[in-house]
Structure formats: C-alpha cells, structure tokens
Design a protein around this motif. Structure first.
Motif, short mmCIF file in Angstrom:
data_model
loop_
_atom_site.label_atom_id
_atom_site.label_comp_id
_atom_site.label_asym_id
_atom_site.label_seq_id
_atom_site.Cartn_x
_atom_site.Cartn_y
_atom_site.Cartn_z
N ARG A 1 0.82 -1.21 0.00
CA ARG A 1 0.00 0.00 0.00
C ARG A 1 0.86 1.26 0.00
O ARG A 1 0.55 2.24 -0.68
N ASP B 1 -3.67 -4.52 -1.60
CA ASP B 1 -4.70 -3.53 -1.30
C ASP B 1 -5.45 -3.17 -2.59
O ASP B 1 -4.81 -2.78 -3.58
N ARG C 1 -4.56 0.15 -4.06
CA ARG C 1 -3.23 0.18 -4.65
C ARG C 1 -3.25 -0.42 -6.06
O ARG C 1 -2.60 0.09 -6.98
N LEU D 1 -3.06 0.56 -11.41
CA LEU D 1 -1.60 0.53 -11.27
C LEU D 1 -0.95 0.08 -12.57
O LEU D 1 -1.22 -1.01 -13.06
#
Length: 357
Positions: free
Chosen positions: A267, A290, A293, A297
């Motif tokens: 995280r 998480d 997260r 991404l």
C-alpha cells in the motif's frame, strides 16, 4: 600521445569491443539446451584480444589512466571466455556459465571512465540506434554535471544491502527525471546489474538505481527487510537529485522480478510503475494486495516463451489475475527469450514510463 600508444589502442579496441558484444550475445541468448550453438555463433573474438593485451605492458606510467582500465577490462573479458569455453568443453555446469558472465559487467565498469576520452567506448554505453543521433551526441558533448556519473554506496563486491546508481552526465536539477530501480536476480549483486540498464539510461535520460538484496536473494519469504531498505534508497536519491514523483519504476529479473510484485503491491510503496521480468507469480499476490493500490496501477510483465526456470504460463496467469484485480497491465512475451535479461526491453519500458500522466 605517442604513435606507439595510438597504434596499440587501434589494435586493442576493435577486438575488445567485438568480444564484449559477443559476451552480450551469449548473456542474452543463453538457453541451456542450446549453449553449444550459442557459443558457436558468438565466435572467438577474444583470440585477437589475447594477442593485443600484452602490448599494454610497454606503456609508460604517464598513460596509466588509460592502460589500467583497458587491461582490467581485457582481463575480465578473457576470463569470461575462459570460463565459457571450459563449460562448452564439458568442464562445468550452468552455475559456472553464470559465474563466467559476471565478468562482463565488471569489464563495462572498468571501461566506463574512459567513455569521455575514447569515442568508440562512448558508443558502448549508447543504444546502437542512437550512436549516430546528432541530438544525443550533442547532449553528451556538453560539460558533465558534477553530480552525475556512476556511484556506489556500501556496495562493494560481496557486500549486501547497499546500492549502485547512475545519474546521466547531462543531469540538471531544473527538470524532474524518471527513476528506475532495477533488482538483480537470485544470488546476484546490484553493482553488476546496474550495467543492464546504464546504456539505455544514458541514451534516453533516466536515473537508475541497482540495490543489492540484504540476504542472498530478495525477501520472498519470511521477514521482509528489503522493502524498507528500498524505501530508504528511494528517499536518499530523491533528497539529492530531482526525481519525477510520477515516474518511479521498480523492475527486476527472476527473483528481482518476483520481488517487484511483493514490494510494488504494498500500500505504501513509493513506486508508480512495476515491470517484473522473467518472474514467478502466485495468485495470492494479487488477492492479498490492497484494492486501492491495484486499481489502475501500471504494470508491464515481460517473459520469455522458452523460460526454463519460471514457465511462461506463470506470466500469463499474472496478467490475468492482476488485470481482473483492476491493474493496468501490459504483457510482452518474447519468442526467443529464455531465462535471461532482454536488454532490448529497456527502451520500451522507458517510453512507457515517459507516458505517465
């Protein structure tokens, strides 16, 4: 410079550069079942190098600043070929091959200080496609920034937990520079792995850091001391050089690639982009991350179709699992790649990193 020294340099540099190119070829295309064929294709460029190296012994000490790096690099290259030839002749195993290839980055490190003095060596640290690029050459012809070059922080051979890094010679603090943190493979060392990235960082403009794992390899099981160490390293670089907070990539090979997942999915990870190469993967890595997260991404997965250590199916599973979890995943499967580092991918990764919002 005397005519004799010039003649010696002219005799030495071509076989030295050809030999380095051949070692680079072996390192890229190494595949255990095809080792003999790869060696045959690499040829025997070190034969001419062996004949030229003794000429350095006659140089006066006034040329020691040239003689010593050239001799050290030449000795490393010859030692690399000696090790590879021994295995090719039936004396040794794959571990001996990897040990022999460690001489290649040591030769590159020895020669790097001469890149500004001897133009053929400058080309060794440039992408082949950019060696005749006028803009790149003009940029590198400018005076070197005093805070640029290659640095080592508690990262002598055999040590653990330190890091080596490169800051481009044309560094200026008035722009934000991309940061690449490159993680070596199992039993590797950051001081050696730095040279997998320096050529492309110098060509395209990026700061590269190559840490060394605290243990024999990265903390893939048990207590994770490497993640906080990486965070300290990123903080150190960012406190002294101008780093773009939107462009901080963690990438790595093999165990280093696997650790990209472990540390990059945390995280509080400082990294904005992940690029695991030839990595292992378990779906639990995505399941335990998480969700915030993971969402959006940027991840680039790179894997070889002929990887004998971590089968390519693992990378395909990683792409599916991470995409399903919400990450923005790109996938590159390289047809002729085994379990080695595909240095040609660096330019594409830097282009991808440069497109960050």
């Amino acid at each position: 410079m005397s005519d004799a020294v010039v003649d010696d340099i002219v005799a030495l540099l071509p076989p030295l550069l050809r030999s380095i190119e051949a070692l680079d070829f072996v390192a890229r295309y190494l595949h255990p079942p095809d080792f003999g064929e790869v060696m045959r294709l690499a040829g025997e460029p070190e034969t001419e190098l062996r004949a030229a190296l003794p000429r350095l012994a006659a140089w006066p000490d006034t040329f020691a600043h040239l003689r010593e790096p050239l001799k050290l690099a030449g000795d490393h290259v010859v030692a690399a070929f000696d090790g590879l030839r021994a295995v090719d002749g039936g004396d040794g195993d794959l571990v001996a091959v990897f040990r022999a290839l460690r001489h290649l980055p040591q030769a590159l490190e020895a020669l790097y200080p001469l890149a500004a003095t001897l133009p053929p060596l400058s080309g060794l640290y440039l992408d082949p496609e950019l060696r005749a690029d006028d803009a790149v050459l003009a940029r590198l012809a400018q005076p070197k920034h005093p805070d640029s070059g290659v640095f080592h922080f508690d990262n002598e051979p055999g040590s653990r937990g330190g890091f080596s890094f490169y800051v481009p010679e044309d560094y200026t603090p008035d722009r934000a520079w991309p940061l690449v943190v490159a993680l070596h493979g199992g039993s590797g060392h950051g001081r050696l792995f730095l040279w997998s990235w320096l050529r492309d960082a110098r060509s395209r403009g990026a700061i590269v850091v190559a840490p060394t794992a605290i243990g024999r390899t990265w903390a893939l099981m048990g207590e994770d001391a490497d993640t906080p160490n990486l965070a300290r390293i990123v903080d150190f670089i960012g406190s002294r050089w101008s780093v773009d907070p939107r462009r901080r990539l963690v990438t790595g090979l093999s165990d280093g690639g696997t650790f990209c997942y472990v540390t990059g999915l945390e995280r509080e990870s400082p990294f904005t982009h992940l690029a695991p190469i030839a990595a292992s993967f378990h779906p639990l890595l995505a399941g335990m991350a998480d969700p915030e997260r993971l969402r959006g991404l940027p991840i680039q997965i790179v894997h070889g179709r002929h990887d004998w250590m971590f089968p390519v199916e693992l990378a395909r599973q990683a792409q599916q699992a991470l995409s399903a979890a919400g990450a923005d995943v790109g996938y590159r499967e390289i047809d002729d790649l085994s379990h080695t580092y595909p240095r040609e991918i660096n330019a594409a990764l830097l282009d991808w990193l440069g497109k960050a919002d």
